[in-house]
Design a protein around this motif. Structure first.
Motif, PDB file in Angstrom:
ATOM      1  N   LEU A  60       5.247   8.231   7.656  1.00 55.39           N
ATOM      2  CA  LEU A  60       4.709   7.685   6.253  1.00 55.39           C
ATOM      3  C   LEU A  60       3.370   8.471   6.281  1.00 55.39           C
ATOM      4  O   LEU A  60       2.715   8.483   7.271  1.00 55.39           O
ATOM      5  CB  LEU A  60       4.798   6.337   6.515  1.00 55.39           C
ATOM      6  N   THR A  61       2.945   8.437   4.906  1.00 53.49           N
ATOM      7  CA  THR A  61       1.483   9.002   4.753  1.00 53.49           C
ATOM      8  C   THR A  61       0.801   7.938   3.683  1.00 53.49           C
ATOM      9  O   THR A  61       1.544   6.957   3.319  1.00 53.49           O
ATOM     10  CB  THR A  61       1.590  10.173   4.067  1.00 53.49           C
ATOM     11  N   LYS A  62      -0.453   8.014   3.492  1.00 52.80           N
ATOM     12  CA  LYS A  62      -1.176   7.169   2.479  1.00 52.80           C
ATOM     13  C   LYS A  62      -0.338   7.185   1.054  1.00 52.80           C
ATOM     14  O   LYS A  62      -0.387   6.307   0.284  1.00 52.80           O
ATOM     15  CB  LYS A  62      -2.732   7.659   2.201  1.00 52.80           C
ATOM     16  N   ASP A  63       0.460   8.117   0.838  1.00 57.11           N
ATOM     17  CA  ASP A  63       1.222   8.054  -0.569  1.00 57.11           C
ATOM     18  C   ASP A  63       2.114   7.033  -0.466  1.00 57.11           C
ATOM     19  O   ASP A  63       2.830   6.873  -1.519  1.00 57.11           O
ATOM     20  CB  ASP A  63       1.851   9.494  -0.735  1.00 57.11           C
ATOM     21  N   ASN A  64       2.451   6.571   0.660  1.00 54.73           N
ATOM     22  CA  ASN A  64       3.689   5.592   0.743  1.00 54.73           C
ATOM     23  C   ASN A  64       3.408   4.038   0.836  1.00 54.73           C
ATOM     24  O   ASN A  64       4.231   3.386   0.870  1.00 54.73           O
ATOM     25  CB  ASN A  64       4.342   5.865   2.202  1.00 54.73           C
ATOM     26  N   LEU A  65       1.642   4.123   0.638  1.00 52.52           N
ATOM     27  CA  LEU A  65       1.288   2.682   0.642  1.00 52.52           C
ATOM     28  C   LEU A  65       1.918   1.714  -0.291  1.00 52.52           C
ATOM     29  O   LEU A  65       2.086   0.594  -0.151  1.00 52.52           O
ATOM     30  CB  LEU A  65      -0.011   2.700   0.843  1.00 52.52           C
ATOM     31  N   GLY A  66       2.135   2.112  -1.579  1.00 58.12           N
ATOM     32  CA  GLY A  66       2.533   1.364  -2.666  1.00 58.12           C
ATOM     33  C   GLY A  66       3.869   0.963  -2.317  1.00 58.12           C
ATOM     34  O   GLY A  66       4.272  -0.173  -2.612  1.00 58.12           O
ATOM     35  N   LEU A  67       4.693   1.941  -1.940  1.00 54.02           N
ATOM     36  CA  LEU A  67       6.145   1.621  -1.544  1.00 54.02           C
ATOM     37  C   LEU A  67       6.118   0.473  -0.396  1.00 54.02           C
ATOM     38  O   LEU A  67       7.015  -0.717  -0.625  1.00 54.02           O
ATOM     39  CB  LEU A  67       6.927   2.761  -0.870  1.00 54.02           C
ATOM     40  N   TRP A 130       7.754  -0.890  20.391  1.00 54.75           N
ATOM     41  CA  TRP A 130       8.923  -0.686  19.772  1.00 54.75           C
ATOM     42  C   TRP A 130       9.043  -1.466  18.455  1.00 54.75           C
ATOM     43  O   TRP A 130      10.043  -1.021  17.502  1.00 54.75           O
ATOM     44  CB  TRP A 130      10.187  -0.945  20.753  1.00 54.75           C
ATOM     45  N   PHE A 131       8.153  -2.291  18.286  1.00 46.03           N
ATOM     46  CA  PHE A 131       8.412  -3.095  16.654  1.00 46.03           C
ATOM     47  C   PHE A 131       6.823  -3.333  16.392  1.00 46.03           C
ATOM     48  O   PHE A 131       5.914  -3.885  17.065  1.00 46.03           O
ATOM     49  CB  PHE A 131       9.234  -4.682  16.952  1.00 46.03           C
ATOM     50  N   VAL A 132       6.564  -2.906  15.306  1.00 47.75           N
ATOM     51  CA  VAL A 132       5.105  -2.971  14.717  1.00 47.75           C
ATOM     52  C   VAL A 132       5.207  -3.872  13.399  1.00 47.75           C
ATOM     53  O   VAL A 132       6.148  -3.858  12.781  1.00 47.75           O
ATOM     54  CB  VAL A 132       4.536  -1.449  14.434  1.00 47.75           C
ATOM     55  N   SER A 133       3.949  -4.526  13.242  1.00 47.66           N
ATOM     56  CA  SER A 133       4.183  -5.408  12.026  1.00 47.66           C
ATOM     57  C   SER A 133       3.838  -4.772  10.796  1.00 47.66           C
ATOM     58  O   SER A 133       3.373  -3.595  10.993  1.00 47.66           O
ATOM     59  CB  SER A 133       2.979  -6.580  12.368  1.00 47.66           C
ATOM     60  N   HIS A 134       4.331  -5.231   9.940  1.00 52.14           N
ATOM     61  CA  HIS A 134       3.913  -4.600   8.405  1.00 52.14           C
ATOM     62  C   HIS A 134       2.337  -4.308   8.364  1.00 52.14           C
ATOM     63  O   HIS A 134       2.005  -3.149   7.894  1.00 52.14           O
ATOM     64  CB  HIS A 134       4.346  -5.520   7.286  1.00 52.14           C
ATOM     65  N   GLN A 135       1.500  -5.432   8.500  1.00 54.09           N
ATOM     66  CA  GLN A 135      -0.072  -5.042   8.542  1.00 54.09           C
ATOM     67  C   GLN A 135      -0.556  -4.099   9.310  1.00 54.09           C
ATOM     68  O   GLN A 135      -1.215  -3.177   9.157  1.00 54.09           O
ATOM     69  CB  GLN A 135      -0.764  -6.510   8.792  1.00 54.09           C
ATOM     70  N   TRP A 136       0.188  -3.855  10.865  1.00 56.63           N
ATOM     71  CA  TRP A 136      -0.184  -2.966  11.468  1.00 56.63           C
ATOM     72  C   TRP A 136       0.193  -1.467  11.111  1.00 56.63           C
ATOM     73  O   TRP A 136      -0.931  -0.550  11.181  1.00 56.63           O
ATOM     74  CB  TRP A 136       0.530  -3.168  13.084  1.00 56.63           C
ATOM     75  N   LEU A 137       1.201  -1.281  10.517  1.00 55.87           N
ATOM     76  CA  LEU A 137       1.557  -0.157   9.765  1.00 55.87           C
ATOM     77  C   LEU A 137       0.624   0.201   8.648  1.00 55.87           C
ATOM     78  O   LEU A 137       0.175   1.209   8.550  1.00 55.87           O
ATOM     79  CB  LEU A 137       3.117   0.051   9.310  1.00 55.87           C
ATOM     80  N   MET A 138       0.518  -0.681   7.952  1.00 48.53           N
ATOM     81  CA  MET A 138      -0.636  -0.483   6.745  1.00 48.53           C
ATOM     82  C   MET A 138      -1.788  -0.036   7.374  1.00 48.53           C
ATOM     83  O   MET A 138      -2.501   1.032   6.907  1.00 48.53           O
ATOM     84  CB  MET A 138      -0.710  -1.687   6.078  1.00 48.53           C
ATOM     85  N   THR A 139      -2.565  -0.408   8.505  1.00 47.70           N
ATOM     86  CA  THR A 139      -3.937   0.030   8.844  1.00 47.70           C
ATOM     87  C   THR A 139      -3.564   1.415   9.565  1.00 47.70           C
ATOM     88  O   THR A 139      -4.426   1.990   9.344  1.00 47.70           O
ATOM     89  CB  THR A 139      -4.226  -1.044   9.990  1.00 47.70           C
ATOM     90  N   TYR A 140      -2.513   1.442  10.218  1.00 43.73           N
ATOM     91  CA  TYR A 140      -2.142   2.702  10.915  1.00 43.73           C
ATOM     92  C   TYR A 140      -2.121   3.974   9.787  1.00 43.73           C
ATOM     93  O   TYR A 140      -2.935   5.076  10.121  1.00 43.73           O
ATOM     94  CB  TYR A 140      -0.833   2.755  11.700  1.00 43.73           C
ATOM     95  N   ILE A 141      -1.442   3.743   8.810  1.00 45.48           N
ATOM     96  CA  ILE A 141      -1.409   4.692   7.836  1.00 45.48           C
ATOM     97  C   ILE A 141      -2.847   4.957   7.251  1.00 45.48           C
ATOM     98  O   ILE A 141      -2.996   6.189   6.875  1.00 45.48           O
ATOM     99  CB  ILE A 141      -0.289   4.558   6.785  1.00 45.48           C
ATOM    100  N   LYS A 142      -3.522   4.057   6.781  1.00 42.23           N
ATOM    101  CA  LYS A 142      -4.905   4.099   6.224  1.00 42.23           C
ATOM    102  C   LYS A 142      -5.925   4.861   7.126  1.00 42.23           C
ATOM    103  O   LYS A 142      -6.640   5.574   6.695  1.00 42.23           O
ATOM    104  CB  LYS A 142      -5.309   2.819   5.820  1.00 42.23           C
ATOM    105  N   GLN A 143      -5.589   4.811   8.606  1.00 43.62           N
ATOM    106  CA  GLN A 143      -6.429   5.486   9.331  1.00 43.62           C
ATOM    107  C   GLN A 143      -6.179   6.794   9.805  1.00 43.62           C
ATOM    108  O   GLN A 143      -6.748   7.515  10.438  1.00 43.62           O
ATOM    109  CB  GLN A 143      -6.563   4.760  10.682  1.00 43.62           C
ATOM    110  N   LYS A 144      -5.049   7.315   9.307  1.00 43.12           N
ATOM    111  CA  LYS A 144      -4.080   8.661   9.556  1.00 43.12           C
ATOM    112  C   LYS A 144      -5.193   9.840   9.131  1.00 43.12           C
ATOM    113  O   LYS A 144      -6.006   9.693   7.877  1.00 43.12           O
ATOM    114  CB  LYS A 144      -2.905   8.947   8.878  1.00 43.12           C
TER     115      LYS A 144
END
Length: 144
Positions: A60-67, A130-144
């Motif tokens: 995923l990329t920043k374009d997917n944050l809304g989804l 193996w399992f990431v929280s929704h919040q972690w994923l959002m932060t990860y994508i924002k920092q890409k």
């Protein structure tokens, strides 16, 4: 709309029978569907799946944050609509490749996490490789 011919989630999105059965869709809009996990780890274990075939959370990329925000909102609403009434003991997350069993993005919405057995406690433990929280994923994508 999903288009992968060998993807069970694309089949569900496209209303194709899976193992000879129709999947009960609990929520559907133009971008996502939600349904009960076929092997629920708790009384309240649902999947929120985008209709578009996206490989995994890792792609995923920043374009997917809304989804992703929409998927979380749908997961929260499905938990409530299915009778889960607590703000505690819920978890939203994603299996991280190569630990995902299906290569189509899907968010687990879990309620009553105190019901998780030994195996599932490990399987759905956030902060693991193996399992990431929704919040972690959002932060990860924002920092890409």
């Amino acid at each position: 709309m999903a288009n992968s011919k060998k993807c069970v989630f694309c089949d569900i999105v496209n209303k194709v029978l899976v193992n000879g059965k129709e999947t009960e869709i609990l929520y559907e809009d133009e971008t996502v569907v939600a349904f009960k996990d076929i092997k629920p780890a708790t009384r309240h274990h649902y999947l929120v799946v985008p209709k578009e075939h996206l490989e995994s959370p890792k792609t995923l990329t920043k374009d997917n944050l809304g989804l992703l925000n929409h998927m979380l909102e749908v997961g929260e609403n499905v938990l409530v609509q299915q009778g889960f009434q607590s703000d505690n003991n819920k978890r939203f997350g994603y299996h991280w490749p190569p630990f995902n069993s299906i290569s189509h993005l899907h968010m687990h919405a879990l309620g009553n996490t105190e019901e998780l057995g030994f195996f599932h406690k490990g399987m759905f433990m956030t902060g693991t490789p193996w399992f990431v929280s929704h919040q972690w994923l959002m932060t990860y994508i924002k920092q890409k």
